[in-house]
Design a protein around this motif. Structure first.
Motif, PDB file in Angstrom:
ATOM      1  N   PRO A   7      -0.021  48.811 -39.039  1.00 34.81           N
ATOM      2  CA  PRO A   7       1.332  49.220 -39.428  1.00 34.81           C
ATOM      3  C   PRO A   7       1.376  50.673 -39.898  1.00 34.81           C
ATOM      4  O   PRO A   7       0.350  51.217 -40.306  1.00 34.81           O
ATOM      5  N   PRO A   8       2.557  51.315 -39.850  1.00 35.38           N
ATOM      6  CA  PRO A   8       2.679  52.692 -40.326  1.00 35.38           C
ATOM      7  C   PRO A   8       2.141  52.826 -41.748  1.00 35.38           C
ATOM      8  O   PRO A   8       2.364  51.962 -42.588  1.00 35.38           O
ATOM      9  N   GLY A   9       1.378  53.879 -41.990  1.00 33.32           N
ATOM     10  CA  GLY A   9       0.804  54.121 -43.308  1.00 33.32           C
ATOM     11  C   GLY A   9      -0.581  53.523 -43.488  1.00 33.32           C
ATOM     12  O   GLY A   9      -1.286  53.875 -44.424  1.00 33.32           O
ATOM     13  N   ALA A  10      -0.988  52.623 -42.581  1.00 36.00           N
ATOM     14  CA  ALA A  10      -2.314  52.007 -42.680  1.00 36.00           C
ATOM     15  C   ALA A  10      -3.347  52.896 -41.984  1.00 36.00           C
ATOM     16  O   ALA A  10      -3.001  53.766 -41.194  1.00 36.00           O
ATOM     17  N   THR A  11      -4.609  52.662 -42.270  1.00 36.18           N
ATOM     18  CA  THR A  11      -5.685  53.384 -41.605  1.00 36.18           C
ATOM     19  C   THR A  11      -5.636  53.101 -40.114  1.00 36.18           C
ATOM     20  O   THR A  11      -5.502  51.960 -39.702  1.00 36.18           O
ATOM     21  N   ARG A  12      -5.736  54.142 -39.315  1.00 34.82           N
ATOM     22  CA  ARG A  12      -5.653  53.993 -37.864  1.00 34.82           C
ATOM     23  C   ARG A  12      -6.989  53.562 -37.279  1.00 34.82           C
ATOM     24  O   ARG A  12      -8.038  53.742 -37.880  1.00 34.82           O
ATOM     25  N   TRP A  13      -6.954  53.006 -36.078  1.00 38.84           N
ATOM     26  CA  TRP A  13      -8.169  52.587 -35.389  1.00 38.84           C
ATOM     27  C   TRP A  13      -8.877  53.785 -34.796  1.00 38.84           C
ATOM     28  O   TRP A  13      -8.256  54.794 -34.487  1.00 38.84           O
ATOM     29  N   TYR A  31       1.881  32.648 -31.700  1.00 38.45           N
ATOM     30  CA  TYR A  31       2.098  33.238 -30.383  1.00 38.45           C
ATOM     31  C   TYR A  31       3.542  33.694 -30.262  1.00 38.45           C
ATOM     32  O   TYR A  31       4.471  32.966 -30.578  1.00 38.45           O
ATOM     33  N   GLN A  32       3.748  34.932 -29.818  1.00 41.71           N
ATOM     34  CA  GLN A  32       5.085  35.511 -29.713  1.00 41.71           C
ATOM     35  C   GLN A  32       5.469  35.811 -28.267  1.00 41.71           C
ATOM     36  O   GLN A  32       6.336  36.645 -28.025  1.00 41.71           O
ATOM     37  N   GLY A  33       4.824  35.150 -27.308  1.00 41.74           N
ATOM     38  CA  GLY A  33       5.118  35.401 -25.911  1.00 41.74           C
ATOM     39  C   GLY A  33       4.388  36.637 -25.410  1.00 41.74           C
ATOM     40  O   GLY A  33       3.658  37.297 -26.153  1.00 41.74           O
ATOM     41  N   PRO A  34       4.574  36.980 -24.140  1.00 41.56           N
ATOM     42  CA  PRO A  34       3.906  38.169 -23.597  1.00 41.56           C
ATOM     43  C   PRO A  34       4.336  39.427 -24.346  1.00 41.56           C
ATOM     44  O   PRO A  34       5.493  39.570 -24.710  1.00 41.56           O
ATOM     45  N   GLN A  35       3.384  40.339 -24.536  1.00 38.10           N
ATOM     46  CA  GLN A  35       3.642  41.575 -25.268  1.00 38.10           C
ATOM     47  C   GLN A  35       3.282  42.775 -24.402  1.00 38.10           C
ATOM     48  O   GLN A  35       2.236  42.785 -23.742  1.00 38.10           O
ATOM     49  N   TYR A  36       4.137  43.786 -24.414  1.00 40.33           N
ATOM     50  CA  TYR A  36       3.854  45.058 -23.756  1.00 40.33           C
ATOM     51  C   TYR A  36       3.198  45.957 -24.798  1.00 40.33           C
ATOM     52  O   TYR A  36       3.736  46.125 -25.892  1.00 40.33           O
ATOM     53  N   VAL A  37       2.047  46.545 -24.468  1.00 40.06           N
ATOM     54  CA  VAL A  37       1.268  47.295 -25.456  1.00 40.06           C
ATOM     55  C   VAL A  37       0.861  48.647 -24.887  1.00 40.06           C
ATOM     56  O   VAL A  37       0.395  48.744 -23.752  1.00 40.06           O
ATOM     57  N   GLU A  38       1.021  49.701 -25.702  1.00 42.14           N
ATOM     58  CA  GLU A  38       0.525  51.033 -25.377  1.00 42.14           C
ATOM     59  C   GLU A  38      -0.362  51.521 -26.516  1.00 42.14           C
ATOM     60  O   GLU A  38      -0.023  51.331 -27.681  1.00 42.14           O
ATOM     61  N   ALA A  39      -1.474  52.158 -26.175  1.00 37.58           N
ATOM     62  CA  ALA A  39      -2.328  52.799 -27.168  1.00 37.58           C
ATOM     63  C   ALA A  39      -1.833  54.230 -27.339  1.00 37.58           C
ATOM     64  O   ALA A  39      -1.787  54.996 -26.384  1.00 37.58           O
ATOM     65  N   LYS A  40      -1.439  54.598 -28.575  1.00 38.22           N
ATOM     66  CA  LYS A  40      -0.846  55.907 -28.847  1.00 38.22           C
ATOM     67  C   LYS A  40      -1.765  56.740 -29.727  1.00 38.22           C
ATOM     68  O   LYS A  40      -2.196  56.291 -30.788  1.00 38.22           O
ATOM     69  N   LEU A  41      -2.002  57.971 -29.304  1.00 36.32           N
ATOM     70  CA  LEU A  41      -2.851  58.905 -30.027  1.00 36.32           C
ATOM     71  C   LEU A  41      -2.237  59.296 -31.370  1.00 36.32           C
ATOM     72  O   LEU A  41      -1.060  59.622 -31.442  1.00 36.32           O
ATOM     73  N   ASP A  42      -3.026  59.240 -32.436  1.00 32.64           N
ATOM     74  CA  ASP A  42      -2.613  59.742 -33.748  1.00 32.64           C
ATOM     75  C   ASP A  42      -3.306  61.065 -34.054  1.00 32.64           C
ATOM     76  O   ASP A  42      -2.687  61.999 -34.538  1.00 32.64           O
ATOM     77  N   HIS A  88      -3.083  54.043 -32.692  1.00 30.15           N
ATOM     78  CA  HIS A  88      -2.419  52.801 -33.057  1.00 30.15           C
ATOM     79  C   HIS A  88      -1.842  52.196 -31.781  1.00 30.15           C
ATOM     80  O   HIS A  88      -1.829  52.838 -30.732  1.00 30.15           O
ATOM     81  N   LEU A  89      -1.398  50.972 -31.875  1.00 26.35           N
ATOM     82  CA  LEU A  89      -0.752  50.301 -30.749  1.00 26.35           C
ATOM     83  C   LEU A  89       0.736  50.233 -30.990  1.00 26.35           C
ATOM     84  O   LEU A  89       1.177  49.896 -32.083  1.00 26.35           O
ATOM     85  N   ASP A  90       1.504  50.580 -29.974  1.00 28.56           N
ATOM     86  CA  ASP A  90       2.954  50.396 -29.974  1.00 28.56           C
ATOM     87  C   ASP A  90       3.242  49.266 -29.002  1.00 28.56           C
ATOM     88  O   ASP A  90       2.687  49.251 -27.894  1.00 28.56           O
TER      89      ASP A  90
END
Length: 95
Positions: A7-13, A31-42, A88-90
């Motif tokens: 989450p925002p403010g947490a240590t990034r991966w 389970y929340q169904g299929p998820q679309y995921v992008e890895a975003k540069l911090d 982080h993941l969006d």
């Protein structure tokens, strides 16, 4: 539903240059169904381009825990760049 992990403010991966690793996230084990995921540069360890993260695969981990089963999302990410990357993941639900 849009979300970020961590989450925002947490240590990034972190993922070192040339490395691949498995990362996971959860909605409290539900389970929340299929998820679309992008890895975003911090941030990165240098200014060299390109700075890329490649999502190689997606998966669902279903494991037994006390009180019932728990579903977690997992994915493999590769850093083909010449710099180390913090990210982080969006994501959001696929409808």
């Amino acid at each position: 539903m849009a979300w970020q992990f961590p989450p925002p403010g947490a240590t990034r991966w972190f993922l070192a240059h040339g490395q691949a690793a498995q990362f996971g996230y959860s909605f409290g084990g539900t389970y929340q169904g299929p998820q679309y995921v992008e890895a975003k540069l911090d941030s990165s360890s240098g200014a060299a381009d390109p700075r890329d993260l490649v999502v190689q695969w997606h998966g669902i981990e279903n494991r037994a825990v006390f009180g019932g089963a728990q579903d977690n999302y997992i994915l493999g990410i590769w850093n083909p760049s010449t710099t180390d990357i913090w990210f982080h993941l969006d994501g959001g639900g696929v409808t």
